[in-house]
Design a protein around this motif. Structure first.
Motif, PDB file in Angstrom:
ATOM      1  N   ARG A   1      -2.150  -9.579   6.596  1.00  9.46           N
ATOM      2  CA  ARG A   1      -1.401  -8.335   6.497  1.00  9.46           C
ATOM      3  C   ARG A   1      -0.407  -8.328   7.653  1.00  9.46           C
ATOM      4  NH1 ARG A   1      -3.281  -1.973   6.862  1.00  9.46           N
ATOM      5  NH2 ARG A   1      -1.472  -1.148   5.742  1.00  9.46           N
TER       6      ARG A   1
ATOM      7  N   LEU B   1      -6.194  -1.149   4.504  1.00  8.01           N
ATOM      8  CA  LEU B   1      -5.918  -1.853   3.250  1.00  8.01           C
ATOM      9  C   LEU B   1      -7.118  -2.710   2.895  1.00  8.01           C
ATOM     10  CD1 LEU B   1      -2.638  -3.564   2.170  1.00  8.01           C
ATOM     11  CD2 LEU B   1      -4.778  -4.823   1.982  1.00  8.01           C
TER      12      LEU B   1
ATOM     13  N   CYS C   1      -6.266  -4.187  -5.088  1.00 10.28           N
ATOM     14  CA  CYS C   1      -5.874  -3.797  -3.744  1.00 10.28           C
ATOM     15  C   CYS C   1      -5.994  -2.285  -3.640  1.00 10.28           C
ATOM     16  CB  CYS C   1      -4.444  -4.234  -3.454  1.00 10.28           C
ATOM     17  SG  CYS C   1      -3.840  -3.785  -1.811  1.00 10.28           S
TER      18      CYS C   1
ATOM     19  N   SER D   1      -5.713   1.232  -0.666  1.00 14.08           N
ATOM     20  CA  SER D   1      -5.358   1.654   0.682  1.00 14.08           C
ATOM     21  C   SER D   1      -5.878   3.062   0.919  1.00 14.08           C
ATOM     22  CB  SER D   1      -3.840   1.597   0.901  1.00 14.08           C
ATOM     23  OG  SER D   1      -3.152   2.586   0.149  1.00 14.08           O
TER      24      SER D   1
ATOM     25  N   PRO E   1       0.819  -1.212   0.000  1.00  9.53           N
ATOM     26  CA  PRO E   1       0.000   0.000   0.000  1.00  9.53           C
ATOM     27  C   PRO E   1       0.854   1.264   0.000  1.00  9.53           C
ATOM     28  CG  PRO E   1       0.170  -0.844   2.218  1.00  9.53           C
ATOM     29  CD  PRO E   1       0.896  -1.822   1.329  1.00  9.53           C
TER      30      PRO E   1
END
Lengths: 111, 113
Positions: free
Chosen positions: B69, B32, B92, B94, B25
């Protein structure tokens, strides 16, 4: 259940022809409404956040507005580079405050 | 400022095989997210982390999907075993905090044959 519906699914315009995209939502408690742009093969790109009815935000040829039931993304005198899929998402006020996305509007601007 | 990094960008596997995706991220972002985006649809949240902890995984098919994570930074998403319907782009994202706008990576396109 939180729900977001975008219309139309696809829109084809001539360069310079202004129009609006619609995002209707039902949510238990709205914290914010987000607009994203997504180009083919890429991740969504953040455009705007709107928090309360009556709020407006602008960026170049784009203006986003919000009411208690829907949001509009107005595109003024679009150019071919504005062609993309535009995604709307609502963020809930409670719990995880996660985003719920609509299915998107695929916009094509012909030169 | 560097954006969200993901790898690989593309992956082709056969059904019943396993696959893993990696995400790095934006520096300093506490939250996240992993999304699944099927062609023609908007992204669907699979799992959301706040630092090391899971905030929401209600839509994660836990019989085959797992995510972690470590140290509150990088994250991995694993599918084992894969099914045909898992073919999608895995995104993904963030954000600085739960409330702030999310920034997305380029995604991993998974094809399951």
């Amino acid at each position: 259940e939180d729900q977001v519906t975008q219309s139309p699914e696809a829109l084809r315009l001539q360069e310079g022809e202004s129009s609006s995209l619609n995002c209707s939502y039902t949510v238990s408690g709205l914290r914010g409404l987000f607009w994203y742009r997504q180009d083919p093969g890429k991740g969504p790109e953040f455009l705007f956040t709107l928090y309360s009815a009556g709020e407006e935000k602008e960026k170049e040829r784009l203006k986003a507005t919000l009411t208690k039931k829907e949001s509009f993304l107005h595109i003024t005198a679009p150019k071919p580079e504005d062609s993309a899929t535009y995604l709307c998402a609502v963020q809930t006020r409670e719990g995880a405050q996660k985003l719920v996305f609509g299915q998107g509007t695929r916009l094509t601007i012909n030169p | 400022e560097a954006g969200v990094a993901q790898s690989p960008r593309y992956k082709i596997i056969e059904k019943r095989q396993s696959v893993a995706f990696w995400c790095n991220p934006i520096s300093g972002h506490a939250t996240l997210y992993w999304y699944q985006q099927i062609l023609g649809q908007g992204p669907k949240l699979l799992i959301q982390f706040q630092n090391n902890g899971v905030v929401d995984d209600s839509q994660l098919p836990k019989d085959r999907f797992s995510a972690e994570r470590l140290k509150g930074v990088d994250s991995t998403l694993k599918i084992q075993p894969a099914k045909l319907e898992d073919s999608a782009v895995y995104l993904c994202a963030s954000s600085l905090t739960l409330e702030r706008e999310q920034f997305f990576g380029p995604g991993t396109r998974l094809t399951v044959l």
